[in-house]
Design a protein around this motif. Structure first.
Motif, PDB file in Angstrom:
ATOM      1  N   VAL A 186       0.849  -1.183   0.000  1.00 58.18           N
ATOM      2  CA  VAL A 186       0.000   0.000   0.000  1.00 58.18           C
ATOM      3  C   VAL A 186       0.890   1.241   0.000  1.00 58.18           C
ATOM      4  CG1 VAL A 186      -0.220   0.010   2.530  1.00 58.18           C
ATOM      5  CG2 VAL A 186      -1.936   1.145   1.134  1.00 58.18           C
ATOM      6  N   GLU A 187       0.491   2.238  -0.779  1.00 59.40           N
ATOM      7  CA  GLU A 187       1.250   3.493  -0.815  1.00 59.40           C
ATOM      8  C   GLU A 187       0.832   4.379   0.350  1.00 59.40           C
ATOM      9  OE1 GLU A 187       2.365   7.152  -3.858  1.00 59.40           O
ATOM     10  OE2 GLU A 187       0.923   5.628  -4.475  1.00 59.40           O
ATOM     11  N   GLN A 188       1.824   4.809   1.133  1.00 58.53           N
ATOM     12  CA  GLN A 188       1.566   5.731   2.230  1.00 58.53           C
ATOM     13  C   GLN A 188       2.099   7.103   1.836  1.00 58.53           C
ATOM     14  OE1 GLN A 188       3.368   3.790   5.623  1.00 58.53           O
ATOM     15  NE2 GLN A 188       1.579   2.487   5.930  1.00 58.53           N
ATOM     16  N   ALA A 189       1.983   8.073   2.720  1.00 58.19           N
ATOM     17  CA  ALA A 189       2.374   9.450   2.410  1.00 58.19           C
ATOM     18  C   ALA A 189       3.847   9.565   2.003  1.00 58.19           C
ATOM     19  CB  ALA A 189       2.092  10.361   3.603  1.00 58.19           C
ATOM     20  N   THR A 190       4.728   8.851   2.673  1.00 58.71           N
ATOM     21  CA  THR A 190       6.161   9.010   2.401  1.00 58.71           C
ATOM     22  C   THR A 190       6.856   7.734   1.938  1.00 58.71           C
ATOM     23  OG1 THR A 190       6.689   8.554   4.721  1.00 58.71           O
ATOM     24  CG2 THR A 190       6.371  10.877   4.091  1.00 58.71           C
ATOM     25  N   ARG A 191       6.143   6.608   1.873  1.00 58.95           N
ATOM     26  CA  ARG A 191       6.778   5.350   1.501  1.00 58.95           C
ATOM     27  C   ARG A 191       5.721   4.308   1.159  1.00 58.95           C
ATOM     28  NH1 ARG A 191       6.872   1.536   5.880  1.00 58.95           N
ATOM     29  NH2 ARG A 191       5.817   2.406   7.682  1.00 58.95           N
ATOM     30  N   TYR A 192       6.188   3.184   0.668  1.00 61.36           N
ATOM     31  CA  TYR A 192       5.320   2.029   0.476  1.00 61.36           C
ATOM     32  C   TYR A 192       5.451   1.128   1.696  1.00 61.36           C
ATOM     33  CZ  TYR A 192       4.699   3.329  -4.387  1.00 61.36           C
ATOM     34  OH  TYR A 192       4.375   3.993  -5.532  1.00 61.36           O
ATOM     35  N   ALA A 193       4.385   0.432   2.047  1.00 59.01           N
ATOM     36  CA  ALA A 193       4.414  -0.483   3.187  1.00 59.01           C
ATOM     37  C   ALA A 193       3.656  -1.754   2.819  1.00 59.01           C
ATOM     38  CB  ALA A 193       3.778   0.165   4.411  1.00 59.01           C
ATOM     39  N   TYR A 194       3.977  -2.830   3.496  1.00 60.27           N
ATOM     40  CA  TYR A 194       3.255  -4.076   3.298  1.00 60.27           C
ATOM     41  C   TYR A 194       1.930  -4.010   4.041  1.00 60.27           C
ATOM     42  CZ  TYR A 194       7.639  -5.858   1.493  1.00 60.27           C
ATOM     43  OH  TYR A 194       8.781  -6.037   0.770  1.00 60.27           O
TER      44      TYR A 194
END
Length: 111
Positions: free
Chosen positions: A72-80
């Motif tokens: 999932v795309e977050q504000a400053t990075r991608y996360a699982y």
């Protein structure tokens, strides 16, 4: 290599055979370039007498497809999606034999 390493505090090891197609078509070449090349770096560090930090980087191919892990795309990075703390050590990875061997070499020298 020993001369180059004798006055360093850190070694960044980024070299290796990276093409998956080569690892399949020429497994001996893949192994020689990755395992023996890494062994040479580790041996030069050992012989330097300084215990330099060794930073090793690999590509994303060592983790296999990880198709079961959503991103999932977050504000400053991608996360699982289902791994908020990142990928745990217990997660199975698709290591090639030469990468597996490098891991064993690394652990045996830094044990």
């Amino acid at each position: 290599m020993n001369i180059v390493c004798r006055d360093v505090d850190a070694i960044v090891h980024l070299a290796g055979q990276v093409a998956v197609t080569t690892s399949v078509r020429q497994p001996r070449l893949d192994f020689e370039q990755n395992a023996i090349g890494t062994f040479n770096v580790l041996e030069a560090a050992r012989l330097s007498g300084r215990q330099p930090a060794i930073i090793y980087a690999s590509n994303n191919k060592v983790y296999g497809s990880m198709e079961d892990v959503g991103v999932v795309e977050q504000a400053t990075r991608y996360a699982y999606t289902h791994l908020p703390d990142g990928v745990p050590e217990t997660h199975p990875i698709g290591l090639s034999f030469s990468i597996w061997m490098l891991e064993r070499l690394w652990r045996s020298i830094h044990a």
